[in-house]
Scaffold this motif. Structure first.
Motif, mmCIF file in Angstrom:
data_model
loop_
_atom_site.group_PDB
_atom_site.id
_atom_site.type_symbol
_atom_site.label_atom_id
_atom_site.label_comp_id
_atom_site.label_asym_id
_atom_site.label_seq_id
_atom_site.Cartn_x
_atom_site.Cartn_y
_atom_site.Cartn_z
ATOM 1 N N TRP A 101 -8.425 -0.272 -0.030
ATOM 2 C CA TRP A 101 -9.768 -0.041 0.175
ATOM 3 C C TRP A 101 -10.366 0.749 1.274
ATOM 4 C CZ3 TRP A 101 -11.977 -2.364 4.369
ATOM 5 C CH2 TRP A 101 -11.017 -3.422 4.639
ATOM 6 N N ASN A 102 -9.313 0.650 2.291
ATOM 7 C CA ASN A 102 -9.836 1.211 3.632
ATOM 8 C C ASN A 102 -9.412 2.718 3.981
ATOM 9 O OD1 ASN A 102 -10.037 1.657 6.522
ATOM 10 N ND2 ASN A 102 -9.969 -0.571 6.985
ATOM 11 N N ARG A 103 -10.621 3.361 3.698
ATOM 12 C CA ARG A 103 -10.316 5.097 3.761
ATOM 13 C C ARG A 103 -9.922 5.407 5.250
ATOM 14 N NH1 ARG A 103 -12.902 8.305 -0.454
ATOM 15 N NH2 ARG A 103 -13.558 6.789 -2.025
ATOM 16 N N GLU A 104 -10.227 4.956 6.237
ATOM 17 C CA GLU A 104 -9.577 5.170 7.656
ATOM 18 C C GLU A 104 -7.943 4.889 7.614
ATOM 19 O OE1 GLU A 104 -13.010 3.073 7.629
ATOM 20 O OE2 GLU A 104 -13.328 5.126 6.802
ATOM 21 N N GLU A 105 -7.837 3.778 7.160
ATOM 22 C CA GLU A 105 -6.378 3.300 7.345
ATOM 23 C C GLU A 105 -5.773 4.299 6.651
ATOM 24 O OE1 GLU A 105 -3.569 -0.737 6.134
ATOM 25 O OE2 GLU A 105 -5.926 -0.626 5.719
ATOM 26 N N MET A 106 -5.886 4.754 5.543
ATOM 27 C CA MET A 106 -5.510 5.660 4.659
ATOM 28 C C MET A 106 -5.024 7.014 5.336
ATOM 29 S SD MET A 106 -7.306 5.370 0.876
ATOM 30 C CE MET A 106 -8.068 3.702 0.453
ATOM 31 N N ALA A 107 -6.241 7.359 5.829
ATOM 32 C CA ALA A 107 -6.221 8.760 6.838
ATOM 33 C C ALA A 107 -5.212 8.806 7.870
ATOM 34 C CB ALA A 107 -7.773 9.262 7.060
ATOM 35 N N ASN A 108 -5.171 7.687 8.438
ATOM 36 C CA ASN A 108 -4.598 7.580 9.550
ATOM 37 C C ASN A 108 -3.005 7.678 9.183
ATOM 38 O OD1 ASN A 108 -6.376 7.154 11.502
ATOM 39 N ND2 ASN A 108 -6.180 5.089 11.477
ATOM 40 N N HIS A 109 -2.776 7.516 7.945
ATOM 41 C CA HIS A 109 -1.370 7.589 7.691
ATOM 42 C C HIS A 109 -1.234 8.957 6.887
ATOM 43 C CE1 HIS A 109 0.553 3.801 8.292
ATOM 44 N NE2 HIS A 109 -0.678 3.357 8.006
ATOM 45 N N GLY A 110 -2.161 9.820 7.121
ATOM 46 C CA GLY A 110 -2.153 11.327 6.379
ATOM 47 C C GLY A 110 -2.368 11.254 4.769
ATOM 48 N N THR A 111 -2.945 10.098 4.443
ATOM 49 C CA THR A 111 -3.440 10.300 2.870
ATOM 50 C C THR A 111 -4.856 10.696 2.924
ATOM 51 O OG1 THR A 111 -1.509 8.680 2.435
ATOM 52 C CG2 THR A 111 -3.786 8.755 0.753
ATOM 53 N N LEU A 171 1.024 -1.179 -0.036
ATOM 54 C CA LEU A 171 -0.006 0.084 0.067
ATOM 55 C C LEU A 171 0.921 1.318 -0.015
ATOM 56 C CD1 LEU A 171 -2.798 -1.104 2.487
ATOM 57 C CD2 LEU A 171 -2.852 -1.387 0.247
ATOM 58 N N VAL A 172 1.601 1.618 -0.935
ATOM 59 C CA VAL A 172 2.298 2.535 -1.377
ATOM 60 C C VAL A 172 1.740 3.969 -0.928
ATOM 61 C CG1 VAL A 172 3.930 1.420 -2.909
ATOM 62 C CG2 VAL A 172 1.926 2.882 -3.412
ATOM 63 N N ILE A 173 0.576 4.281 -0.864
ATOM 64 C CA ILE A 173 -0.006 5.449 -0.597
ATOM 65 C C ILE A 173 -0.027 5.782 0.960
ATOM 66 C CG2 ILE A 173 -1.721 5.391 -2.512
ATOM 67 C CD1 ILE A 173 -3.892 4.845 -0.238
ATOM 68 N N GLN A 174 0.375 4.605 1.777
ATOM 69 C CA GLN A 174 0.435 4.709 3.180
ATOM 70 C C GLN A 174 2.166 4.564 3.595
ATOM 71 O OE1 GLN A 174 -3.561 2.298 4.036
ATOM 72 N NE2 GLN A 174 -1.645 1.496 4.687
ATOM 73 N N ARG A 175 3.016 4.862 2.621
ATOM 74 C CA ARG A 175 4.392 4.724 2.761
ATOM 75 C C ARG A 175 5.187 6.027 2.271
ATOM 76 N NH1 ARG A 175 7.130 0.314 3.606
ATOM 77 N NH2 ARG A 175 5.891 -1.523 4.326
ATOM 78 N N ASP A 176 6.383 6.168 3.163
ATOM 79 C CA ASP A 176 7.281 7.100 2.487
ATOM 80 C C ASP A 176 7.810 6.512 1.557
ATOM 81 O OD1 ASP A 176 9.002 9.684 3.687
ATOM 82 O OD2 ASP A 176 10.320 8.045 2.603
ATOM 83 N N PRO A 177 8.054 7.313 0.362
ATOM 84 C CA PRO A 177 8.687 6.524 -0.929
ATOM 85 C C PRO A 177 10.053 6.473 -0.882
ATOM 86 C CG PRO A 177 7.919 8.866 -1.293
ATOM 87 C CD PRO A 177 7.261 8.430 -0.237
ATOM 88 N N ILE A 178 11.066 7.269 -0.056
ATOM 89 C CA ILE A 178 12.285 6.965 0.036
ATOM 90 C C ILE A 178 12.641 6.019 0.864
ATOM 91 C CG2 ILE A 178 14.420 8.141 1.026
ATOM 92 C CD1 ILE A 178 13.173 10.917 0.204
ATOM 93 N N ILE A 179 11.755 5.517 1.939
ATOM 94 C CA ILE A 179 12.075 4.453 2.907
ATOM 95 C C ILE A 179 11.661 3.175 1.978
ATOM 96 C CG2 ILE A 179 11.115 3.341 4.690
ATOM 97 C CD1 ILE A 179 11.053 5.978 6.235
ATOM 98 N N THR A 180 10.632 3.340 1.315
ATOM 99 C CA THR A 180 10.198 2.108 0.503
ATOM 100 C C THR A 180 11.065 1.740 -0.458
ATOM 101 O OG1 THR A 180 7.867 2.573 1.151
ATOM 102 C CG2 THR A 180 8.018 0.937 -0.424
ATOM 103 N N ALA A 181 11.618 2.578 -1.224
ATOM 104 C CA ALA A 181 12.661 2.385 -2.196
ATOM 105 C C ALA A 181 13.718 1.683 -1.685
ATOM 106 C CB ALA A 181 13.038 3.934 -2.928
ATOM 107 N N LYS A 182 14.027 1.952 -0.372
ATOM 108 C CA LYS A 182 15.242 1.411 0.029
ATOM 109 C C LYS A 182 14.918 -0.141 0.509
ATOM 110 C CE LYS A 182 18.640 3.223 2.083
ATOM 111 N NZ LYS A 182 20.161 3.167 1.996
#
Length: 276
Positions: A117-127, A85-96
Motif C-alpha cells: 500500500w505504501n507508494r513511496e516504499e515501492m518507488a524507492n525500489h524502482g517500482t 512484497l514481490v513488487i519490491q524484490r528481484d524475482p530471481i533472488i526471491t525464487a532462490k
C-alpha cells in the motif's frame, strides 16, 4: 478449519523462533510474517488502518531471515509470508529464497504475495506504483518458471531473462502455495490468474460474499484463508461456514508475556467455536 497466527517480527519483541515454538506447541497449524523493507519518513501515503502508523512497520526483521529462524525451530508448523512484497524484490533472488527455505523446512513454506500500500516504499525500489499489479503478476509467473523448469526463461513487459539455471527446486511440487493477498477490485482476477488461494485481511463486510464469487468463477480448487481474525467464536464460525480453510489471528509485537496472553484469548475463542 485450521488456525494460525501472524506477527510483525520486530527486533524488540519475542524472537521469531520463540513465537514459532509457541505456535507449534499450542497446536496451531501455521505462522505468518509480513514484510516491509523500510518505511519512507515522508509518510505521504496514508496507512489503510486509518490512524498513525504503528512503529512495528519500520522495525521488522527481514522476512526470509525471520521465516528461516521459525522453520529451523519447528518440525510441523507451516510458516509463510503474509505477505511478501514481490513488487519490491528481484524475482530471481526471491525464487532462490523461497526454494531454499522450502527445502530447509521439508516443504512447509506458504508463499503469500502482495503489492502493498505504501507508494513511496515501492518507488524507492524502482517500482512504478501505477503498474504494480502487472509487475506482481509477471514476477510470480517468472518465479514459477524458475521453480518448475530445469532451464528457465521468461519474457514479459516488466520481467525478462533467458535460459537460467537455479537450484534448489522447492520441496513442494510444483512449488509452494501462492497465496494472493489484498481486497481491491481486481484481486479475484489475480487469484484466478496466478494464485492457489486468496488471503485477504478480515473485514466486517464483503469478504464472505467475494469468497462465494471466487468459488463460482474458479474452474479449479482455490483455497480461502483469512488474516487478522479477532478472538471471536462467531467470526470463526462465519468463516468456517463460508469454506475458509484457515483463520489467522494477529499477535502483538511484544515480549513473551503479552504474546502468550494473546494466544490464550484466541485459543479460548477457538475452543468456544469448536465446542471443546
Amino acid at each position: 478449519m485450521d488456525t494460525g497466527v501472524a506477527i510483525f517480527p520486530t527486533h524488540d519483541a519475542i524472537a521469531p523462533a520463540d513465537v514459532a515454538r509457541l505456535a507449534e506447541q499450542r497446536g496451531h497449524e501455521s505462522l505468518f510474517f509480513p514484510e516491509h523493507t523500510h518505511i519512507p519518513a515522508s509518510r505521504a501515503t496514508p496507512w489503510p488502518g486509518g490512524r498513525p502508523l504503528p512503529r512495528r512497520y519500520a522495525h521488522t526483521f527481514d522476512l526470509f531471515v525471520a521465516v528461516t529462524a521459525a522453520v529451523t525451530a519447528t518440525t510441523r508448523l507451516r510458516v509463510g509470508s503474509g505477505v511478501c512484497l514481490v513488487i519490491q524484490r528481484d524475482p530471481i533472488i526471491t525464487a532462490k529464497e523461497v526454494a531454499s527455505v522450502d527445502v530447509l523446512s521439508g516443504g512447509r513454506f506458504e508463499f503469500g504475495v502482495g503489492a502493498g500500500w505504501n507508494r513511496e516504499e515501492m518507488a524507492n525500489h524502482g517500482t512504478d506504483p501505477r503498474v504494480r499489479m502487472a509487475i506482481m503478476r509477471e514476477r510470480v509467473e517468472a518465479m514459477k518458471a524458475i521453480w518448475t523448469s530445469e532451464e528457465a526463461s521468461y519474457a514479459g513487459s516488466h520481467v525478462s531473462f533467458d535460459r537460467i539455471w537455479s537450484w534448489p527446486k522447492p520441496a513442494q511440487r510444483p512449488h509452494p502455495p501462492v497465496l494472493v493477498g489484498g481486497d481491491g477490485p481486481g484481486v479475484l482476477d489475480r487469484v484466478l490468474a496466478f494464485g492457489d488461494a486468496w488471503i485477504p485481511n478480515h473485514a466486517p463486510a464483503g469478504i464472505l460474499e467475494r469468497a462465494k464469487e471466487l468459488r463460482a468463477r474458479a474452474d479449479r480448487a482455490v483455497g480461502l484463508i483469512v488474516m487478522g481474525v479477532p478472538a471471536d467464536p462467531r467470526v470463526l464460525e462465519a468463516y468456517a461456514a463460508a469454506g475458509f480453510a484457515r483463520a489467522v489471528h494477529w499477535l502483538p509485537s511484544a515480549q513473551r508475556g503479552p504474546v502468550e496472553r494473546a494466544f490464550d484469548a484466541f485459543e479460548a475463542a477457538v475452543a468456544e467455536f469448536t465446542g471443546e
